[in-house]
Design a protein around this motif. Sequence first.
Motif, PDB file in Angstrom:
ATOM      1  N   ALA A 177       0.852  -1.194   0.000  1.00  0.00           N
ATOM      2  CA  ALA A 177       0.000   0.000   0.000  1.00  0.00           C
ATOM      3  C   ALA A 177       0.880   1.234   0.000  1.00  0.00           C
ATOM      4  O   ALA A 177       1.991   1.207   0.510  1.00  0.00           O
ATOM      5  CB  ALA A 177      -0.899   0.003   1.231  1.00  0.00           C
ATOM      6  N   PRO A 178       0.422   2.319  -0.621  1.00  0.00           N
ATOM      7  CA  PRO A 178       1.212   3.548  -0.616  1.00  0.00           C
ATOM      8  C   PRO A 178       1.351   4.078   0.796  1.00  0.00           C
ATOM      9  O   PRO A 178       0.538   3.764   1.668  1.00  0.00           O
ATOM     10  CB  PRO A 178       0.402   4.496  -1.500  1.00  0.00           C
ATOM     11  N   PRO A 179       2.382   4.891   1.077  1.00  0.00           N
ATOM     12  CA  PRO A 179       2.576   5.435   2.417  1.00  0.00           C
ATOM     13  C   PRO A 179       1.337   6.118   2.974  1.00  0.00           C
ATOM     14  O   PRO A 179       1.069   6.051   4.153  1.00  0.00           O
ATOM     15  CB  PRO A 179       3.733   6.419   2.230  1.00  0.00           C
ATOM     16  N   GLU A 180       0.578   6.816   2.125  1.00  0.00           N
ATOM     17  CA  GLU A 180      -0.711   7.357   2.571  1.00  0.00           C
ATOM     18  C   GLU A 180      -1.750   6.809   1.602  1.00  0.00           C
ATOM     19  O   GLU A 180      -1.749   7.110   0.421  1.00  0.00           O
ATOM     20  CB  GLU A 180      -0.702   8.896   2.605  1.00  0.00           C
ATOM     21  N   SER A 181      -2.579   5.910   2.079  1.00  0.00           N
ATOM     22  CA  SER A 181      -3.485   5.178   1.204  1.00  0.00           C
ATOM     23  C   SER A 181      -4.652   6.045   0.764  1.00  0.00           C
ATOM     24  O   SER A 181      -5.336   6.634   1.594  1.00  0.00           O
ATOM     25  CB  SER A 181      -4.012   3.932   1.913  1.00  0.00           C
ATOM     26  N   PRO A 182      -4.914   6.122  -0.571  1.00  0.00           N
ATOM     27  CA  PRO A 182      -6.053   6.894  -1.071  1.00  0.00           C
ATOM     28  C   PRO A 182      -7.345   6.088  -1.110  1.00  0.00           C
ATOM     29  O   PRO A 182      -8.376   6.581  -1.543  1.00  0.00           O
ATOM     30  CB  PRO A 182      -5.600   7.275  -2.474  1.00  0.00           C
ATOM     31  N   VAL A 183      -7.263   4.810  -0.691  1.00  0.00           N
ATOM     32  CA  VAL A 183      -8.441   3.958  -0.746  1.00  0.00           C
ATOM     33  C   VAL A 183      -9.532   4.529   0.162  1.00  0.00           C
ATOM     34  O   VAL A 183      -9.284   4.892   1.311  1.00  0.00           O
ATOM     35  CB  VAL A 183      -8.087   2.524  -0.318  1.00  0.00           C
ATOM     36  N   GLY A 184     -10.749   4.617  -0.362  1.00  0.00           N
ATOM     37  CA  GLY A 184     -11.876   5.048   0.440  1.00  0.00           C
ATOM     38  C   GLY A 184     -12.149   6.535   0.404  1.00  0.00           C
ATOM     39  O   GLY A 184     -13.066   7.015   1.075  1.00  0.00           O
ATOM     40  N   ARG A 185     -11.372   7.298  -0.348  1.00  0.00           N
ATOM     41  CA  ARG A 185     -11.630   8.730  -0.422  1.00  0.00           C
ATOM     42  C   ARG A 185     -11.592   9.185  -1.882  1.00  0.00           C
ATOM     43  O   ARG A 185     -11.136   8.461  -2.768  1.00  0.00           O
ATOM     44  CB  ARG A 185     -10.597   9.522   0.399  1.00  0.00           C
TER      45      ARG A 185
END
Length: 329
Positions: free
Chosen positions: A8-16
């Motif tokens: 997963a990326p360091p700050e996950s964009p999943v869900g936004r």
Amino acid sequence: MQNSSPEAPPESPVGRRFQILSLDGGGIRGLFSAGLLATWQDNLGHPITDHFDLITGTSTGGIIAIGLGLGLQPRELVEFYRNHGPNIFPGRWQKPFRWFRHWRRSKFGNKALRESLEDAFQHKLLGHSRKRLVIPSFDLGNGGVRVFKTAHHIELATDHKVPAWKVAMATSAAPSYLPAFRGIDHRRMVDGGVWANNPCMVGIVDAIAKLAVPLENIHVLSIGTTNALTYPPDHLDQGGKLRWAKWAPEVIMQGQSASAAGQGALLLGRDRFLRINPQMPDGLFSLDYADAGKLLAAASHEAMHTEAAVRERFFAHLAPEFTPFHQSN
């Protein structure tokens, strides 16, 4: 906060909400795209890139995308085109036999473009980008697509080390206009516009495949470099190589751009996909020639008529700070 998953990326964009800025190729007409962004930002009062999670650009759009990622402001990119454009694409009066040369070899050399990009990007690497970048090119030697990306996925471990100016050269080496660029691992890189002149779908696919962003969360602002009102002559219906030589590049680029825009709008829906690519009179602008004043006037006019929609649909979202994998440990 870093996601616990190693992929997963360091700050996950999943869900936004996830917003993509897509910038077409088009040679010197990139001044239109830069001017459009500059006008919006002047009225906005803060960097327009604050509102986008990923920027994708091909050819001249790739140059703008890289510049934005490295922190250059749209007005600085406008000045880049105004100051360096005449040297990159010299006028006919400077080279009387350039038209004849174009039939046998690239119309222009790439020394002026290289010097201009080195001056603009200095010693910065692609990995210095403050935004996720996806920059299409084409590997002429291996006959395959090449997409340069920032380290927004654990598998993207090499492109961030490439000098930014070299990536810009690789995406903008337009066949027949500029020589192929061999400055990255001796590979023969040419303009990404041969397959993705409108890179909106490249950005959408990357968001889904590399960042696991749900399709329903993706919003795209796709910017073209103007579209000439042309009517290909009837003799092309049965034309051979000679008759198609002039028309093929423009027809192919327009067809690819329209196809990508149609696919993007179909996937996302018109409420999540906005395409800006105004039609202009034929002959007013071309890949290697444009009246800067007229092109900037067109950008100002289009910005005025589209700002309300762009502001409503894109400027309420603030993208979280991007931390690439190579800086997250």
